[in-house]
Design a protein around this motif. Structure first.
Motif, PDB file in Angstrom:
ATOM      1  N   ARG A 597      -1.221 -10.164  37.801  1.00 15.73           N
ATOM      2  CA  ARG A 597      -0.438 -11.171  37.079  1.00 15.73           C
ATOM      3  C   ARG A 597      -0.758 -11.031  35.594  1.00 15.73           C
ATOM      4  NH1 ARG A 597       0.610 -17.450  38.576  1.00 15.73           N
ATOM      5  NH2 ARG A 597       1.382 -18.171  36.559  1.00 15.73           N
ATOM      6  N   THR A 598       0.292 -10.810  34.787  1.00 14.53           N
ATOM      7  CA  THR A 598       0.135 -10.626  33.351  1.00 14.53           C
ATOM      8  C   THR A 598       0.872 -11.737  32.620  1.00 14.53           C
ATOM      9  OG1 THR A 598       0.048  -8.224  33.668  1.00 14.53           O
ATOM     10  CG2 THR A 598       0.396  -9.026  31.436  1.00 14.53           C
ATOM     11  N   GLU A 599       0.165 -12.424  31.757  1.00 17.46           N
ATOM     12  CA  GLU A 599       0.754 -13.535  31.006  1.00 17.46           C
ATOM     13  C   GLU A 599       0.683 -13.233  29.513  1.00 17.46           C
ATOM     14  OE1 GLU A 599      -1.738 -16.716  32.235  1.00 17.46           O
ATOM     15  OE2 GLU A 599      -0.632 -17.103  34.096  1.00 17.46           O
ATOM     16  N   LYS A 600       1.831 -13.336  28.870  1.00 14.30           N
ATOM     17  CA  LYS A 600       1.892 -13.165  27.421  1.00 14.30           C
ATOM     18  C   LYS A 600       2.117 -14.516  26.778  1.00 14.30           C
ATOM     19  CE  LYS A 600       4.143 -10.442  23.795  1.00 14.30           C
ATOM     20  NZ  LYS A 600       5.161  -9.398  23.524  1.00 14.30           N
ATOM     21  N   GLU A 601       1.174 -14.923  25.958  1.00 10.29           N
ATOM     22  CA  GLU A 601       1.239 -16.216  25.279  1.00 10.29           C
ATOM     23  C   GLU A 601       1.238 -15.998  23.771  1.00 10.29           C
ATOM     24  OE1 GLU A 601      -2.129 -18.286  26.815  1.00 10.29           O
ATOM     25  OE2 GLU A 601      -1.124 -18.846  28.682  1.00 10.29           O
ATOM     26  N   ASN A 602       1.528 -17.071  23.079  1.00  7.97           N
ATOM     27  CA  ASN A 602       1.529 -17.021  21.619  1.00  7.97           C
ATOM     28  C   ASN A 602       2.601 -16.061  21.099  1.00  7.97           C
ATOM     29  OD1 ASN A 602       0.235 -18.352  19.482  1.00  7.97           O
ATOM     30  ND2 ASN A 602      -0.872 -16.507  18.917  1.00  7.97           N
ATOM     31  N   ALA A 603       3.632 -15.797  21.926  1.00  6.55           N
ATOM     32  CA  ALA A 603       4.710 -14.909  21.508  1.00  6.55           C
ATOM     33  C   ALA A 603       5.528 -15.582  20.411  1.00  6.55           C
ATOM     34  CB  ALA A 603       5.603 -14.562  22.688  1.00  6.55           C
ATOM     35  N   ARG A 604       5.921 -14.812  19.427  1.00  6.19           N
ATOM     36  CA  ARG A 604       6.640 -15.364  18.290  1.00  6.19           C
ATOM     37  C   ARG A 604       8.103 -15.566  18.650  1.00  6.19           C
ATOM     38  NH1 ARG A 604       7.618 -12.592  12.428  1.00  6.19           N
ATOM     39  NH2 ARG A 604       7.862 -14.491  11.210  1.00  6.19           N
ATOM     40  N   VAL A 605       8.596 -16.782  18.550  1.00  7.95           N
ATOM     41  CA  VAL A 605       9.988 -17.093  18.844  1.00  7.95           C
ATOM     42  C   VAL A 605      10.530 -18.015  17.765  1.00  7.95           C
ATOM     43  CG1 VAL A 605       9.709 -16.849  21.334  1.00  7.95           C
ATOM     44  CG2 VAL A 605       9.347 -19.079  20.278  1.00  7.95           C
ATOM     45  N   GLN A 606      11.855 -18.036  17.649  1.00  7.25           N
ATOM     46  CA  GLN A 606      12.513 -18.898  16.675  1.00  7.25           C
ATOM     47  C   GLN A 606      12.697 -20.283  17.285  1.00  7.25           C
ATOM     48  OE1 GLN A 606      16.127 -17.313  15.120  1.00  7.25           O
ATOM     49  NE2 GLN A 606      16.291 -18.802  13.458  1.00  7.25           N
TER      50      GLN A 606
END
Length: 763
Positions: A597-606
């Motif tokens: 299980r891979t979680e990507k957080e703090n991704a930059r979004v508008q």
């Protein structure tokens, strides 16, 4: 006028040189014949292995054999590359499930764009453990093997590596003499010549030379052609002694008419926006051979130069220090027609020939110092590797002015009445395009562009601690200091300023710590069960403009030119994995299984009209199975299966409509099977099947390509101990399928049935 790089007319001269070199085999035939699969640490050549099973990764950062490494690692050995007749990195990676490819255009550059477990890995390719920066289409002629590590891998690779890393292991000089030459002739005017010669000059000095020239069209595609050549010399001193020095150089040039792809269909009814309920698919107007580019305008040229100086010294029998200094430069220069459907013109049976352009040059200087070996502490064995990395990278990007000379025609007026001369040949027929149209526009260089520079300072340490014969603890920690600056330029060299007075320049400094931790239990010597945790970090500007920037530098503006605010934090990715690995059948066959299980957080979004924040989140979870090695002494297999559930969890205030959608370029299911069987000592047959599920082009799930199964077959025959014949038929059923999906406008069609006959000589 076009800007044309230095002569790419020398492939034919190189082909002649390869022919002369192959003809000179008598010089080598008098020497003892020794071939290479890998070179041991003391420089002695090892007998070439024909096995599909690999015991250990080449990088010293992996401090345990693969069976005891608590993460998913697939090594594509030289024999698989040879048997499948892989002619490029993309061909080789086809044998690894869980990897798909995305398309490039203007903003995102042309070149290899692999997606590993749902994450863009265009900037996560390494050569002998050192980052290989810059968008490229990589060759395979000077590559011994390819190592694919899946899951966040920043502890080993540095910034990025959210889905994993790809490490190419070079063919390097070794003790002993060997010569391998091959020429491949095939359908669609394919001609390929390679030469690989190694010569031992003295007891401790050897040299190796790899040469390649390649010309081909593409089965099932009109006009598309590829033309490239390369040379890779290697010198080694002190082989078999405590101090070893390697000097390696790699040069590759290409001159292609690239594939412009196939436009997506329009929504049902021909008007309105695409929706995930009715995603658009590529459609060529009834003829899959259709090419929408312009032979008089389109081109793609590239050049890669990489020089490496490495010195390695054994401080003791169990301790080695190595320093690698590398300078590389990659360039690409192209005008590429994108079959544009942006105004629903495809519904009218017409296609706008939009020109995507790029002139990019990336240079990288890296110095990496490693100390590795074994020691005992408190009676416990430690297999460790530690090092320091210092690098300087610079990317310069500009474009072309393409004056379409259409007398006012644009995509909004690209209709059947404007097809052909009425639009200056910028509008063409969907069903019957003419690539040789006499396009009457004008081309000139546009030197306005962006320069991006970055500096990396990093320190890392890895250790496999043997708590007992049954329990191993694998640890890794890395600290990175990454600073990036960019500046936009006008054509006269001045700093660009937009209509709102915003200066096009900015900088960012990121510091981050990434790590990996794994616990391995060995219920038997030939097997392991593990749990692991790993992280990665992607700072702003990590791709230097040479890839799709999900987290670009600040000073970003919206379409009205207003400055966007951003907190400029690195994106963070975390992986949890449990798996098992077993070497069975007298350790001839490797079997692996993993849940992750891979979680990507703090991704930059508008999150607002003028605001970006690091609040996005995606999640990929799934299962992976693999098998590699010998089922019997005559029967080999290289296979795998990956299931991925890849979803956007939080797209921010403006992207919430896509929450729950499948991530782009990420199939739910993918599988590969390649197998060979030696019917007699001289005759071997083999075949493969490759399956990829439906793939969406965008996170909105409004564009997609259908699933496909591709079948390959091969047969090899040893005429003599020095001469082999091998026939490969790729895409045996001539399946029309698409292997790259862009988010909007188009998808790339894969090659049709291709037959390749290779004659190889060995001394």
């Amino acid at each position: 006028m076009r800007h044309v790089p230095s002569a790419v007319s020398s492939p034919r001269l190189l082909a002649s040189a390869i022919g002369v070199a192959i003809s000179a085999t008598s010089v080598y035939a008098a020497e003892p014949a020794v071939t290479l699969d890998a070179t041991s640490i003391d420089g002695k050549a090892e007998q070439a292995s024909t096995d599909y099973k690999v015991e250990k990764a080449a990088s010293q950062k992996y401090t345990a054999p693969l069976v005891d490494t608590p993460r998913s690692v697939t090594v594509i050995p030289q024999q698989v590359i040879k048997d499948t007749n892989a002619l490029s990195l993309q061909d080789a990676l086809r044998t690894v499930p869980g990897i798909t490819f995305g398309a490039g255009e203007g903003g995102n550059p042309q070149g290899d764009r692999p997606f590993i477990r749902g994450f863009d890995a265009q900037g996560d390719t390494y050569l002998d453990g050192v980052r290989d920066t810059g968008a490229q289409t990589r060759e395979i002629f000077a590559v011994e093997s390819v190592e694919v590590a899946k899951g966040p891998n920043s502890a080993i690779g540095g910034r990025g590596a959210a889905g994993g890393t790809i490490n190419l292991v070079s063919k390097r000089a070794h003790l002993g003499n060997s010569l391998d030459g091959a020429w491949t002739w095939g359908s669609d005017q394919t001609q390929r010549y390679t030469f690989d010669g190694n010569y031992q000059f003295s007891d401790t000095v050897a040299g190796r030379l790899n040469l390649m020239t390649h010309e081909s069209n593409v089965a099932g595609r009109d006009k598309v052609n590829y033309d490239r050549w390369g040379i890779a010399p290697s010198l080694a001193f002190g082989l078999g002694t405590p101090t070893r020095v390697n000097l390696d150089y790699y040069h590759l040039e290409s001159d292609d008419l690239p594939d412009s792809g196939i436009p997506y269909t329009v929504p049902t009814g021909g008007t309105g926006n695409r929706t995930s309920a009715d995603p658009s698919k590529p459609y060529a107007g009834g003829d899959s051979d259709n090419f929408y580019g312009l032979t008089g305008r389109d081109f793609r040229k590239s050049r890669v130069d990489i020089a490496t100086f490495a010195i390695e010294h054994d401080l003791s029998d169990s301790l080695t220090v190595k320093n690698t200094l590398r300078h590389g430069n990659s360039m690409q220069d192209y005008i590429l027609t994108q079959p544009d459907d942006s105004k629903a013109n495809v519904n009218n049976g017409s296609v706008w020939r939009r020109a995507n352009t790029r002139v990019g040059n990336t240079s990288t200087t890296t110095n990496q110092t490693d100390l590795f070996g074994e020691f005992y502490l408190g009676g416990l064995k430690n297999s460790f590797s530690t090092g320091i990395e210092l690098s300087r990278e610079e990317s310069k990007r500009s474009t072309y002015n393409v004056d379409t000379n259409t007398g006012g025609a644009t995509t909004s007026t690209c209709n059947p009445g404007l097809i052909g001369a009425n639009s200056g040949y910028n509008c063409t027929s969907l069903s019957n395009p003419n690539p040789d149209d006499p396009w009457n526009g004008a081309i000139s260089r546009n030197y306005a562009g962006t320069d991006t520079k970055s500096n990396t300072r990093a320190i890392y340490v890895f250790d496999t601690l043997e708590l007992s014969p049954q329990w191993l603890l694998n640890m890794g920690l890395r600290y990175d200091h990454f600073d990036t600056q960019y500046r936009g330029y006008n054509a006269d060299g001045s700093t660009a300023v937009n209509s709102k007075g915003v200066v096009s320049k900015g900088s960012d400094t990121s510091e981050f710590v990434t790590g990996q931790l794994g616990l391995v239990w060995k219920p038997a010597d030939n097997g392991s069960i593990y749990v692991s945790y790993a992280t990665s970090a992607t700072p702003p500007g990590a791709s230097l403009g040479e890839g799709m920037e999900g987290n670009p530098l600040g000073n970003t503006t919206d379409r009205q030119g207003n400055l966007l605010s951003t907190d400029m934090e690195p994106e963070e990715t975390t992986n949890y994995e449990i798996g098992t690995k077993w070497d069975l059948l007298d350790e001839r066959l490797s079997l692996t299984a993993a849940l992750f299980r891979t979680e990507k957080e703090n991704a930059r979004v508008q999150v607002g009209t003028t605001t970006y924040e690091n609040v996005g989140e995606t999640r990929v979870q799934g299962i992976e199975l693999s098998a590699s090695g010998k089922l019997t002494n005559k029967w080999q297999v290289f296979a795998g299966y990956t299931y991925l559930q890849a979803r956007q969890i939080d797209g921010g205030a403006l992207g919430k409509a896509n929450d729950g959608n499948q991530l782009p370029n990420t199939p739910n299911n993918s599988a590969s099977l390649w197998t060979t069987y030696a019917i007699t000592p001289k005759l071997t047959i083999g075949g493969g099947a490759f399956y990829v599920d439906d793939v969406f082009g965008s996170v909105a799930n409004t564009t997609m390509v259908d699933s496909y199964v591709r079948y390959d077959a091969m047969a090899a025959y040893k005429l003599t101990k020095n001469v082999d014949l091998q026939l490969n038929v790729q895409n045996l059923t001539d399946e029309v399928y698409y292997d790259k999906a862009f988010s909007t406008h188009f998808a790339n069609q894969a090659a049709g049935r291709t037959a390749l006959l290779t004659t190889s000589v060995h001394f």
